[in-house]
Structures are given as C-alpha cells and as structure tokens.
Design a protein around this motif. Structure first.
Motif, PDB file in Angstrom:
ATOM      1  N   LYS A 120      23.493 -26.467  52.212  1.00  0.00           N
ATOM      2  CA  LYS A 120      23.771 -27.894  52.150  1.00  0.00           C
ATOM      3  C   LYS A 120      23.230 -28.439  50.831  1.00  0.00           C
ATOM      4  O   LYS A 120      22.235 -27.945  50.291  1.00  0.00           O
ATOM      5  CB  LYS A 120      23.105 -28.625  53.318  1.00  0.00           C
ATOM      6  CG  LYS A 120      23.582 -28.180  54.693  1.00  0.00           C
ATOM      7  CD  LYS A 120      22.826 -28.931  55.781  1.00  0.00           C
ATOM      8  CE  LYS A 120      23.288 -28.480  57.165  1.00  0.00           C
ATOM      9  NZ  LYS A 120      22.533 -29.171  58.251  1.00  0.00           N
ATOM     10  N   SER A 121      23.882 -29.460  50.321  1.00  0.00           N
ATOM     11  CA  SER A 121      23.366 -30.141  49.124  1.00  0.00           C
ATOM     12  C   SER A 121      22.435 -31.264  49.557  1.00  0.00           C
ATOM     13  O   SER A 121      22.675 -31.937  50.561  1.00  0.00           O
ATOM     14  CB  SER A 121      24.513 -30.701  48.276  1.00  0.00           C
ATOM     15  OG  SER A 121      25.270 -31.632  49.021  1.00  0.00           O
ATOM     16  N   THR A 122      21.376 -31.438  48.814  1.00  0.00           N
ATOM     17  CA  THR A 122      20.394 -32.457  49.163  1.00  0.00           C
ATOM     18  C   THR A 122      19.727 -32.967  47.895  1.00  0.00           C
ATOM     19  O   THR A 122      19.790 -32.322  46.841  1.00  0.00           O
ATOM     20  CB  THR A 122      19.329 -31.877  50.115  1.00  0.00           C
ATOM     21  OG1 THR A 122      18.437 -32.911  50.531  1.00  0.00           O
ATOM     22  CG2 THR A 122      18.513 -30.790  49.432  1.00  0.00           C
ATOM     23  N   ASN A 123      19.116 -34.125  47.997  1.00  0.00           N
ATOM     24  CA  ASN A 123      18.399 -34.695  46.856  1.00  0.00           C
ATOM     25  C   ASN A 123      16.985 -34.131  46.829  1.00  0.00           C
ATOM     26  O   ASN A 123      16.211 -34.309  47.776  1.00  0.00           O
ATOM     27  CB  ASN A 123      18.340 -36.224  46.958  1.00  0.00           C
ATOM     28  CG  ASN A 123      19.711 -36.852  46.870  1.00  0.00           C
ATOM     29  OD1 ASN A 123      20.588 -36.353  46.166  1.00  0.00           O
ATOM     30  ND2 ASN A 123      19.920 -37.948  47.582  1.00  0.00           N
ATOM     31  N   LEU A 124      16.650 -33.440  45.755  1.00  0.00           N
ATOM     32  CA  LEU A 124      15.338 -32.822  45.617  1.00  0.00           C
ATOM     33  C   LEU A 124      14.602 -33.404  44.425  1.00  0.00           C
ATOM     34  O   LEU A 124      15.220 -33.935  43.488  1.00  0.00           O
ATOM     35  CB  LEU A 124      15.474 -31.312  45.431  1.00  0.00           C
ATOM     36  CG  LEU A 124      16.080 -30.518  46.592  1.00  0.00           C
ATOM     37  CD1 LEU A 124      16.226 -29.057  46.191  1.00  0.00           C
ATOM     38  CD2 LEU A 124      15.214 -30.645  47.837  1.00  0.00           C
TER      39      LEU A 124
ATOM     40  N   GLU B 155      21.818 -34.129  44.816  1.00  0.00           N
ATOM     41  CA  GLU B 155      22.874 -33.297  45.387  1.00  0.00           C
ATOM     42  C   GLU B 155      22.734 -31.839  44.938  1.00  0.00           C
ATOM     43  O   GLU B 155      23.709 -31.200  44.530  1.00  0.00           O
ATOM     44  CB  GLU B 155      24.250 -33.841  44.990  1.00  0.00           C
ATOM     45  CG  GLU B 155      24.567 -35.227  45.528  1.00  0.00           C
ATOM     46  CD  GLU B 155      24.605 -35.239  47.057  1.00  0.00           C
ATOM     47  OE1 GLU B 155      25.232 -34.334  47.633  1.00  0.00           O
ATOM     48  OE2 GLU B 155      23.991 -36.151  47.655  1.00  0.00           O
TER      49      GLU B 155
ATOM     50  N   VAL C  70      21.728 -27.733  45.397  1.00  0.00           N
ATOM     51  CA  VAL C  70      21.727 -26.634  46.368  1.00  0.00           C
ATOM     52  C   VAL C  70      20.489 -25.789  46.073  1.00  0.00           C
ATOM     53  O   VAL C  70      20.320 -25.287  44.957  1.00  0.00           O
ATOM     54  CB  VAL C  70      23.002 -25.779  46.253  1.00  0.00           C
ATOM     55  CG1 VAL C  70      22.888 -24.535  47.136  1.00  0.00           C
ATOM     56  CG2 VAL C  70      24.229 -26.590  46.634  1.00  0.00           C
TER      57      VAL C  70
ATOM     58  N   ALA D  29      27.590 -25.681  48.282  1.00  0.00           N
ATOM     59  CA  ALA D  29      27.339 -26.134  49.649  1.00  0.00           C
ATOM     60  C   ALA D  29      28.475 -25.689  50.565  1.00  0.00           C
ATOM     61  O   ALA D  29      29.645 -25.669  50.182  1.00  0.00           O
ATOM     62  CB  ALA D  29      27.189 -27.654  49.674  1.00  0.00           C
TER      63      ALA D  29
END
Length: 349
Positions: free
Chosen positions: A44-48, A277, A279, A326
């Motif tokens: 999943k793509s996420t804000n890091l 966004e 990965v 993702a």
C-alpha cells in the motif's frame, strides 16, 4: 550507516530465515514441480516521514541581570525570590527620599529662574537692562531646566521596575543595604516561553529551515519522555562551531503551564524528509544477489523477481523508489528459496 546488504541480512536472520518449507508436487503428467510455501503482504502507498532526534538544553527566553543605576541605600524590596512580576512592577527603591528632595529643590530653582527670566525679558524690551544681562538670565534658566531634568531622571532611576513579565530568580541585595552604581541587584527570567538550544550535525543541517515546526519531548530519568510539545525553529547558525563542527539551532517552546525550567534536557525531533504516497517494504523481505537488491512478488501462484531502487530506511522498512507499486503481493517469507518463476503457495501475513 551499514550497507543495505548487511541490514537486509540481519533483518532476514531476525525475521526467521530457514523456517520455510518446499514440496515436490506430482502431477502424474511429467516431472515433479517444486512449490515453495511463502507469506505475502499486499503493498500500500502511505505518507511517510523520516525524522532525526537531537538532545537540547532549555534556556530562558530572556535572562536579565538587573543592576542599580544610582548609588544609595536600598529602602524597599517588593517581590521575593521565586515571585512572578509583571512588566512595570516595582522590584526595589534606592534612597527615593533623597532623590525626591533633590527634585523639589531643582523644581523650586527652575521656577525662580523662570520668573526671573520673564521679568528680564520685559526689561530688555524696555531697554532698562543690557543685552548681556538678558543673556545671563537666559543661561541661568537653561541651567535650571537641565538640573530639573537631571533630578527627574535620578528619581526615576531610584525605582527599579521589571522590564518584562517574568520570575525573580535571585535577589542580590536586602533592604537597608548600600549599593553602588552598577551593582547587580536582581536576576529576572522570562519563562512563559523558553528556547531549546540544539547542536545540529553537518549531515543534517541542510534539511532544516528557519520556521520549521518540530516536536519537543522532555527527557526523564525514569520511563518514557513527557508529553510531546510543538516548537518552531527560529534560529540556525550559518557558521559551524570550529571544535564540534556542529551548527547551533534554537527552538521556541511554549511554557505557559510552567512545567519546564531553564537548564532541563529535552529531545527535539526534526523532519529530515517527507515521502508522500510512498511504498515501503520490510527490510527482511529484500534479497541481495550479485550486488543487486531485489524482491519477489506473487502473481497467480508464481514468484516474479523485481530489481529495486531503494531509498531511506525508516524504522524496519525501506522506501522503494523504483521496482514495486502499490497493490502488488510482496513475498515477505520464503523469498530466499525463490528464483524467478518458482511456483509458490501463499498464506496471509
């Protein structure tokens, strides 16, 4: 920082290498097919965000050493050590009676000279006195005016008032004590806001900008740190310290509740980089072969190899810049036994 292959190897060992199983499947129609049991994780793509934390020392926003502006005995001391004062509050008075008497004399002398000058002005118009006598009267009133102003200033200096809202941290004199001009009499600190002083290493300084928001955590001797506060970077040195090769930074910290004190040790968490966004995959899912970093994804019961370009390591995960997207099913256990095209059987991770 250790090379990525070393980190991957350590993560693989800690992640439970060697527990995977393989099986030979007899289809009855030819050679047996090797099937590897694996576990997968759907990407999943996420804000890091990548952060770094540095120790800091708290200092008062303002730390003033107040001194006597005139000499004389201390007749009055108002607040005591530890008391809060507001801007304009009287802290102490130095021989105000003598200064008031001097002011009364100067005011009386000025009034006399003012009256004399008015009379001499009329006489010079009537040509009864010489111009030289009129000039002398004018000089006398100017001298009297200067003396009156000086007496007013001296009286004002006899009263020491707080220049800001703060706390009397220390008093250096007592009532009745004689002080000379310039003698330190009180220490005043402003603590409703504080400044955290940080030494930033050269490798991190280019990530920071004045105005950046940061997180501030009070250090504790036992247990975890205190509550997280928000701060703002308001100063960043342009020149490094020649000894430590670090850059001094200052962060303003709100202290309206008064729970923090100058001299305390804090931890300040700065943002190094943000990855919107992104990965990111577990370190133990990566494989190093022939100097290349790769991973395997499961596609319809078959392992497919992906060559990767990796970025920052955040915790136990690494940001993937290229090679995975993702939605793909990343093999996170059993990958050391795989080649491109190996048949796999999956279980949820």
């Amino acid at each position: 920082m250790a090379p990525l292959w070393a980190i991957v190897l350590a993560a693989w060992v800690l992640g439970g290498c060697g527990r995977e199983s393989t099986a030979e499947t007899d289809t009855g129609q030819g050679p047996q097919v090797r099937v590897v049991s694996v576990a997968v994780e759907t990407l999943k793509s996420t804000n890091l965000s990548e952060t770094f934390t540095l120790p800091a020392t708290l200092e008062a926003w303002e730390d003033l050493l107040l001194a006597a502006e005139i000499a004389g005995p201390v007749r009055y001391v108002g607040p005591r050590e530890g008391d809060r004062v507001r801007k304009g509050d009287v802290i102490l008075r130095i021989d105000p009676e003598a200064r008031e008497a001097d002011l009364d004399r100067a005011r009386a002398e000025f009034e006399v000279q003012q009256s004399h000058f008015a009379r001499m002005s009329r006489l010079v118009d009537e040509q009864i006195i010489s111009p030289q006598e009129f000039e002398e009267a004018r000089r006398n009133i100017e001298v009297a005016r200067a003396a009156l102003r000086s007496a007013e200033v001296a009286l004002a200096k006899s009263v020491l008032v707080s220049p800001l809202d703060g706390i009397i941290d220390r008093l250096h004199v007592d009532r009745g004590e004689f002080v000379s001009e310039g003698t330190p009499v009180a220490e005043l600190v402003q603590v409703d806001r504080l400044q955290a002083v940080v030494e930033v290493p050269e490798k991190d300084v280019h990530f920071l900008q004045v105005g950046d928001r940061v997180e501030v955590v009070a250090a504790r001797l036992v247990g975890e740190g205190g509550p997280v506060r928000s701060g703002e970077l308001f100063y960043l040195a342009f020149k490094a310290d020649p000894t430590t090769r670090t850059y001094r930074a200052k962060v303003v910290v709100d202290n309206a509740d008064g729970s923090l004190r100058p001299g305390m040790i804090l931890r300040v968490r700065f943002l190094r980089q943000a990855f919107p966004e992104a990965v990111a995959v577990p370190l133990y899912a990566l494989v190093e072969r022939d100097g290349k970093t790769l991973a395997y994804v499961e596609e319809q019961g078959v392992a497919r190899r992906r060559f990767l370009t990796t970025g920052s390591i955040i915790g136990d995960r690494v940001v993937i810049q290229d090679g995975l997207v993702a939605g793909e099913r990343l093999i996170v256990r059993g990958q050391q036994l795989l080649e491109d095209g190996t048949a796999v059987t999956t279980g949820n991770h």
